[in-house]
Write a protein that holds these residues in place. Structure first.
Motif, PDB file in Angstrom:
ATOM      1  N   UNK A  85       0.839  -1.210   0.000  1.00  0.00           N
ATOM      2  CA  UNK A  85       0.000   0.000   0.000  1.00  0.00           C
ATOM      3  C   UNK A  85       0.867   1.250   0.000  1.00  0.00           C
ATOM      4  N   UNK A  86       1.931   1.232   0.792  1.00  0.00           N
ATOM      5  CA  UNK A  86       2.830   2.389   0.850  1.00  0.00           C
ATOM      6  C   UNK A  86       3.554   2.571  -0.485  1.00  0.00           C
ATOM      7  N   UNK A  87       3.977   1.476  -1.105  1.00  0.00           N
ATOM      8  CA  UNK A  87       4.668   1.561  -2.395  1.00  0.00           C
ATOM      9  C   UNK A  87       3.766   2.173  -3.461  1.00  0.00           C
ATOM     10  N   UNK A 124       2.334   6.722  -6.872  1.00  0.00           N
ATOM     11  CA  UNK A 124       1.324   7.686  -7.286  1.00  0.00           C
ATOM     12  C   UNK A 124       1.801   9.115  -7.158  1.00  0.00           C
ATOM     13  N   UNK A 125       2.608   9.395  -6.164  1.00  0.00           N
ATOM     14  CA  UNK A 125       3.113  10.761  -5.960  1.00  0.00           C
ATOM     15  C   UNK A 125       4.218  11.119  -6.946  1.00  0.00           C
ATOM     16  N   UNK A 126       4.982  10.102  -7.382  1.00  0.00           N
ATOM     17  CA  UNK A 126       6.136  10.383  -8.239  1.00  0.00           C
ATOM     18  C   UNK A 126       6.116   9.462  -9.469  1.00  0.00           C
ATOM     19  N   UNK A 127       5.184   9.691 -10.392  1.00  0.00           N
ATOM     20  CA  UNK A 127       5.021   8.776 -11.539  1.00  0.00           C
ATOM     21  C   UNK A 127       6.211   8.766 -12.494  1.00  0.00           C
ATOM     22  N   UNK A 128       7.041   9.810 -12.498  1.00  0.00           N
ATOM     23  CA  UNK A 128       8.163   9.881 -13.432  1.00  0.00           C
ATOM     24  C   UNK A 128       9.499   9.525 -12.776  1.00  0.00           C
ATOM     25  N   UNK A 173      15.173   3.542  -8.475  1.00  0.00           N
ATOM     26  CA  UNK A 173      16.096   3.858  -7.392  1.00  0.00           C
ATOM     27  C   UNK A 173      15.554   5.012  -6.547  1.00  0.00           C
ATOM     28  N   UNK A 174      15.039   6.045  -7.190  1.00  0.00           N
ATOM     29  CA  UNK A 174      14.465   7.176  -6.464  1.00  0.00           C
ATOM     30  C   UNK A 174      13.235   6.753  -5.672  1.00  0.00           C
ATOM     31  N   UNK A 175      12.399   5.913  -6.284  1.00  0.00           N
ATOM     32  CA  UNK A 175      11.196   5.434  -5.595  1.00  0.00           C
ATOM     33  C   UNK A 175      11.557   4.618  -4.357  1.00  0.00           C
ATOM     34  N   UNK A 176      12.582   3.792  -4.471  1.00  0.00           N
ATOM     35  CA  UNK A 176      12.994   2.970  -3.323  1.00  0.00           C
ATOM     36  C   UNK A 176      13.478   3.838  -2.168  1.00  0.00           C
ATOM     37  N   UNK A 177      14.204   4.880  -2.500  1.00  0.00           N
ATOM     38  CA  UNK A 177      14.707   5.752  -1.431  1.00  0.00           C
ATOM     39  C   UNK A 177      13.571   6.558  -0.800  1.00  0.00           C
ATOM     40  N   UNK A 178      12.627   6.995  -1.609  1.00  0.00           N
ATOM     41  CA  UNK A 178      11.454   7.694  -1.071  1.00  0.00           C
ATOM     42  C   UNK A 178      10.598   6.748  -0.244  1.00  0.00           C
ATOM     43  N   UNK A 226       9.940   5.160   7.288  1.00  0.00           N
ATOM     44  CA  UNK A 226      10.518   5.649   8.549  1.00  0.00           C
ATOM     45  C   UNK A 226       9.613   6.715   9.156  1.00  0.00           C
ATOM     46  N   UNK A 227       9.137   7.634   8.336  1.00  0.00           N
ATOM     47  CA  UNK A 227       8.241   8.679   8.830  1.00  0.00           C
ATOM     48  C   UNK A 227       6.958   8.122   9.406  1.00  0.00           C
ATOM     49  N   UNK A 228       6.386   7.113   8.759  1.00  0.00           N
ATOM     50  CA  UNK A 228       5.160   6.485   9.263  1.00  0.00           C
ATOM     51  C   UNK A 228       5.402   5.883  10.644  1.00  0.00           C
ATOM     52  N   UNK A 229       6.531   5.195  10.808  1.00  0.00           N
ATOM     53  CA  UNK A 229       6.825   4.552  12.086  1.00  0.00           C
ATOM     54  C   UNK A 229       7.110   5.584  13.174  1.00  0.00           C
ATOM     55  N   UNK A 230       7.834   6.649  12.823  1.00  0.00           N
ATOM     56  CA  UNK A 230       8.138   7.709  13.799  1.00  0.00           C
ATOM     57  C   UNK A 230       6.853   8.390  14.255  1.00  0.00           C
ATOM     58  N   UNK A 231       5.975   8.723  13.317  1.00  0.00           N
ATOM     59  CA  UNK A 231       4.725   9.405  13.679  1.00  0.00           C
ATOM     60  C   UNK A 231       3.838   8.522  14.550  1.00  0.00           C
TER      61      UNK A 231
END
Length: 386
Positions: free
Chosen positions: A227-229, A234-238, A242-247, A253-258
């Motif tokens: 679901x997160x992937x 969806x946010x970064x279709x282009x 490698x960029x998608x994996x890092x995002x 991490x942000x989800x777990x911290x929040x």
């Protein structure tokens, strides 16, 4: 942000094991800031640059080692501490020091040393972290160890909560400088432990994918990650993969911290002092029930697909043999160790075997491999698998 009433206060620290009369502070630093700085400047901290995180002595420049992992834990820990009004410097010190007791080759090295020391009380990296900073890494002229504050030592000792049956290393140190092992630790220590989980849960995925030990499609069999992937795509279709994996990693991490912040804030209702934190009878810093379940599923996946991967297990067995044979060689011929270690070698057991284990535990992966090659002629082929 002002310090919360349940935070640790460096001005009210329980002090250090060794008094430092006439000591001149180098700059306007709190007790916990000095602790953090002593850790950063220690030899043990520098050695983390050469110690296994997931992969042994990796040839690739982009894989994590214990040092980079500890820095990432510290970054996450500071963010959480700031949001909760905790002492950021204590949190950072605990994050930076939490892995100082790991021997070369990670848990494989630990298992080998534990087996070698079985008749002498065993070995565990958490107890050895304390032994390292309280006795072995000793840069001062008039005291042992780094002489860190009680709050840092307490937090490192209770890495996974109260300790009811400490092994010999922690028991000896607790007898010298009691750490209230049966009580819960400060919130700063609880946050540091969870920051460790958040960091390696997600960054080990990154390294596993990079090395080819994990497959993205298999990873996305976990519904919450799929679901997160999809959300990231969806946010970064282009974006590139490698960029998608890092995002994806950053977002997870942000989800777990929040989640941790929301749950911990709710758990703090009615808590107005650090004594209440320690006497709460359980952890206050925590994930929600749903996130904790997800984290357990992720860990189970990582053990099955990465940590217990056939290639990883083969390499782990080689690493265990290297450490076991090094220990046996030094036990039979102590003069194979450097002169200062031979000079300090105790005559009787169990101190003699523990001293040899101290020497081996301080090694980096590559130093252990060089020492092995010096004694036995060569290093087992395939010991480094990336």
């Amino acid at each position: 942000m002002s310090r919360a009433p349940f935070a640790a206060d460096p001005a009210k620290s329980r002090g250090r094991e060794f008094d430092q009369p006439g000591h001149t502070a180098r700059g306007p630093r709190s007790a916990f800031q000095r602790d953090r700085d002593r850790i950063i400047h220690s030899i043990a901290f520098r050695r983390l640059a050469g110690k296994t995180q997931v992969f042994i002595a990796p040839d690739g420049d982009h894989y994590r080692v214990r040092l980079t992992h500890s820095l990432e834990v510290a970054q996450i820990g500071r963010v959480i501490a700031r949001a909760l009004g905790l002492d950021e410097d204590l949190t950072e010190a605990l994050c930076l020091a939490h892995d100082l007791g790991h021997p070369p080759f990670g848990h494989s090295g630990e298992d080998a040393l534990d087996a070698a020391l079985a008749p002498r009380g065993g070995f565990d990296h958490n107890g050895h972290t304390l032994r390292t900073i309280m006795r072995l890494d000793s840069p001062y002229c008039d005291m042992q160890g780094l002489n860190l504050s009680w709050e840092v030592l307490e937090g490192l000792a209770k890495h996974n909560g109260p300790v009811t049956q400490p092994k010999w290393a922690m028991a000896e140190l607790d007898a010298a400088f009691p750490l209230d092992l049966a009580k819960w630790s400060s919130l700063e220590a609880q946050v540091a432990a969870l920051a460790d989980d958040i960091a390696y849960d997600n960054h080990d995925i990154d390294d596993g994918l990079r090395a080819g030990f994990l497959d993205l499609e298999d990873l996305l069999s976990l519904d919450f990650l799929a679901e997160l992937w999809r959300e990231v795509e969806g946010r970064f279709p282009r974006a590139t993969k490698e960029q998608l994996l890092r995002e994806f990693t950053r977002t997870q991490i942000g989800v777990m911290v929040n989640d941790l912040l929301e749950t911990t804030t709710a758990n703090l209702h009615g808590i107005t002092s650090i004594d209440q934190v320690r006497g709460a009878g359980g952890a206050i810093a925590a994930f929600s029930t749903e996130m904790a379940a997800r984290e357990r599923r992720l860990k189970a996946f990582m053990y099955e697909r990465l940590y217990h991967h056939e290639e990883q297990l083969r390499t782990a067995n080689l690493a265990k043999d290297v450490i076991a044979q090094l220990f046996a060689a030094y036990e039979q011929k102590p003069d194979l160790m450097p002169g200062e270690w031979v000079h300090r070698l105790p005559e009787g057991e169990p101190a003699r075997g523990r001293h040899i284990a101290d020497f081996i535990a301080g090694m980096t992966d590559r130093y252990a491999m060089r020492q092995y090659a010096k004694i036995f002629g060569s290093v087992p082929e395939g010991l480094s698998n990336v």
